[in-house]
Design an enzyme around this catalytic site. Structure first.
Site, mmCIF file in Angstrom:
data_model
loop_
_atom_site.group_PDB
_atom_site.id
_atom_site.type_symbol
_atom_site.label_atom_id
_atom_site.label_comp_id
_atom_site.label_asym_id
_atom_site.label_seq_id
_atom_site.Cartn_x
_atom_site.Cartn_y
_atom_site.Cartn_z
ATOM 1 C CD GLU A 79 -3.109 -6.966 6.269
ATOM 2 O OE1 GLU A 79 -2.707 -5.987 5.624
ATOM 3 O OE2 GLU A 79 -3.399 -8.041 5.729
ATOM 4 C CB CYS B 211 5.478 -5.949 4.620
ATOM 5 S SG CYS B 211 3.853 -6.556 5.036
ATOM 6 C CG HIS C 122 -0.180 9.406 -11.893
ATOM 7 N ND1 HIS C 122 -0.593 8.334 -11.132
ATOM 8 C CD2 HIS C 122 -1.293 9.928 -12.427
ATOM 9 C CE1 HIS C 122 -1.893 8.239 -11.221
ATOM 10 N NE2 HIS C 122 -2.343 9.188 -11.998
ATOM 11 C CG ASP D 48 -5.016 -2.937 5.017
ATOM 12 O OD1 ASP D 48 -5.851 -2.093 4.649
ATOM 13 O OD2 ASP D 48 -4.548 -3.813 4.254
HETATM 14 C C1 PEP Z 1 -0.454 -3.299 4.539
HETATM 15 O O1 PEP Z 1 -1.668 -3.312 4.715
HETATM 16 O O2 PEP Z 1 0.335 -2.600 5.223
HETATM 17 C C2 PEP Z 1 0.141 -4.117 3.469
HETATM 18 C C3 PEP Z 1 1.444 -4.205 3.336
HETATM 19 O O3 PEP Z 1 -0.716 -4.733 2.610
HETATM 20 P P1 PEP Z 1 -1.411 -3.990 1.353
HETATM 21 O O4 PEP Z 1 -0.819 -2.611 1.253
HETATM 22 O O5 PEP Z 1 -1.162 -4.845 0.183
HETATM 23 O O6 PEP Z 1 -2.846 -3.961 1.786
HETATM 24 MG MG MG Z 2 -2.876 -4.794 3.754
#
Ligand code: PEP
Ligand code: MG
Length: 565
Positions: A427, A498, A191, A451
């Site tokens: 993803e 992202c 954490h 993902d």
């Molecule tokens: C991802 O899956 O890379 C993503 C940015 O979405 P989350 O982490 O919110 O699932």
């Molecule tokens: Mg995701």
């Protein structure tokens, strides 16, 4: 004094120079009185009062952390409340009191037994031991009327050094005053490490017992990148660290050394994340995880509340793009009031766009209305929306049609609205394989590597046992990214990323070489990634990407990347 260096695990790619302040919160309890002198009934009542007081404190800290650090980080306090009310533990404390111990000793003894059990289990359960310790120490402090050392008002330039820092401790640190922290214990995913990243604090964890030899008042340099703690640093070392901390191309749009624009944006969960994103110089928001607006409350936010949240995000950036992702509920993001189905494999179940087009259609409609209205606001031209977890062209079409039909409804009602730029997250392997079919129908892709790596490698994210397998540097993941970018070439479709991978400055050159136009990450790494973009030459980067794509193992990928740095 000659300088010496201790090594630990660097958890934030930032440097700090300052003076050591030891933080030792644990005071030993005095010997307990004889059992015959203990009034069990009175002690049981004291324990109950302490539990109620501790719960109030935790709720206040939860709120403060959500505001100052982030909603995701604040969730740890929910786990603390659960421990506080866990019948197995509280019964244990009551039994110990009935056996003749005063309340504080009973808490100390019972919680410590559970801490040891958790530690022996190792892995994720082992990490929970820190939370239990935090709850134990809080209760003991409340019971012994102890004051908590005020970490929020340390002298400017303090480097906090401690055996360990709990989430409650870390959340109190004021990044404006504290130059960093260093702990004896802890790992990259503890954490304390997560909080350090969110607060943009230079930090090193897991230095080991040698840290005890560094005395209060000593000058140190905290290199959160290499994990080196330099004790009694030379003047040159201090100047170099201060200069590194000052490199600041944050607030400029960045281009590669040969002049290619790369957008560097921040991921946000709630409006509390906007301040750090602006401070760290993000060009805009590359991922607004809107489901966070729906968590920790009893009912969903209504259309106006959402509209205001989207407008506030748009107003925070001077012309910067804000990419809002529609609800991604399910998987590891449950929402209590939605009564989600009990699924054996929630990551493979009803999640993201599947719920928005199914059981959450009403919630989705409200969100779409708020988004269409926000797109018509003063800064609305900078709004983009994207759908999560898309795996078929039908889902994309249905999602898009929903926006069009709701826009028609708003027109009929005379409510100002605009259709924003429209994209999907890539993803799932299905989206990566079919990217050439998706590209003509969208304005952009945003690759969610968290993902994507999980589904390409069939390795659950967050499961330590398969974390090597689920690494975004696996050749199969890199090929899925390459396939996505290549499919968008020649189409009017930009490609961003992202997932966590986008915020890894060691991979910036590779990502530019693979052809990404935008990188979005947690705010803390924005300056490092901007600096890495500025150093990149796109021809070299493409050459690097070609070599990396030939690698047949993750080890080989890592080797090529290290050689190149
Ligand atoms: C991802 O899956 O890379 C993503 C940015 O979405 P989350 O982490 O919110 O699932
Ligand atoms: Mg995701």
């Amino acid at each position: 004094m000659t300088e010496r260096t201790l090594s630990g695990i660097g958890v934030t790619p930032l440097s700090g120079v300052g003076t050591v302040v030891w933080y030792r919160p644990d005071a030993d309890l005095p010997e307990p009185p004889a059992p015959a002198d203990v009034d069990a009934e009175a002690e049981l009542a004291r324990f109950e009062d302490a539990r109620a007081a501790a719960e109030d404190e935790l709720e206040a800290e939860r709120e403060r952390t959500a505001e100052r650090v982030g909603e995701e980080e604040a969730a740890v306090f929910d786990a603390h409340v659960q421990f506080l009310n866990d019948p197995q533990i509280t019964d244990g404390v009551s039994d110990a009191i009935e056996g003749g111990l005063p309340a504080e000793h009973a808490v100390q003894e019972t919680f410590t037994e559970f801490v040891e059990q958790f530690e022996n289990m190792g892995g994720r359960m082992g990490e929970r031991a820190d939370d239990l310790r935090d709850v134990r120490d809080r209760l003991v402090r409340v019971l012994s009327d102890g004051e908590r050392v005020d970490l929020s008002s340390l002298p400017e330039g303090s480097v906090v050094v401690a055996e360990r820092l709990t989430p409650s401790d870390t959340a109190q640190l004021d990044p404006e005053r504290v130059a960093g922290f260093v702990t004896v214990t802890g790992g990259r995913t503890s954490h304390a490490a997560i909080f350090a990243r969110s607060l943009a604090l230079p930090a090193i964890v897991g230095v080991g017992e040698e840290l005890q030899s560094v005395e209060d008042g000593t000058e140190v340099v905290v290199d959160g990148e290499s994990g080196d703690l330099v004790v009694d640093p030379s003047d040159e070392r201090k100047e170099a660290a201060a200069a590194a901390a000052d490199v600041d191309i944050r607030h400029e749009a960045v281009e590669t050394a040969d002049g290619v624009d790369i957008e560097v944006a921040a991921n946000i969960g709630t409006l509390a994340d906007l301040g750090p994103a602006v401070d760290r110089g993000a060009d805009g928001v590359g991922l607004f995880r809107t489901e966070f607006l729906f968590l920790d409350r009893e009912s969903p936010p209504d259309e106006d509340e959402q509209y205001e949240a989207y407008v506030e995000a748009l107003e925070s950036f001077d012309g910067g793009r804000v990419v809002v992702r529609t609800l991604d509920i399910g998987g590891d993001k449950p929402v209590p009031y939605l009564d989600l189905p009990d699924e054996e494999n929630p990551f493979l179940g009803e999640r993201g766009i599947r719920r928005s087009l199914g059981p959450d259609a009403d919630l989705f409609e409200t969100q779409v209305r708020a988004l269409l209205r926000a797109a018509a606001s003063a800064d609305g031209a900078n709004l983009s929306v994207m759908l999560p977890l898309v795996s078929t062209v039908e889902e994309l079409r249905a999602g898009r049609e929903r926006f069009e039909s709701v826009a028609a409804d708003l027109d009929a009602e005379g409510v100002a609205n605009e259709l924003p730029e429209f994209g999907i997250m890539v993803e799932t392997p299905a989206a990566a394989f079919m990217a050439d079919q998706f590209a003509p129908h969208v304005d952009f892709f945003s690759i969610g590597t968290n993902d994507l790596a999980q589904y390409v490698m069939a390795a659950e994210r967050g499961n330590e046992r398969v974390s090597e397998l689920g690494d975004y540097r696996q050749p199969a993941v890199l090929r899925a990214i390459d396939a996505t970018v290549s499919a968008a070439e020649g189409e009017d479709c930009w490609v961003g990323m992202c997932g966590e991978m986008a915020g890894d400055p060691d991979l910036t050159e590779l990502l530019v070489g693979l052809g990404l136009d935008e990188l979005s990450m947690s705010a803390v790494t924005v300056p490092q990634v901007k600096a890495a973009v500025a150093e990149t030459d796109t021809a070299d980067a493409r050459d690097l990407a070609e070599r990396v794509l030939q690698a047949d193992t993750k080890a080989e990928v890592a080797e090529i990347l290290t050689l190149d740095q």
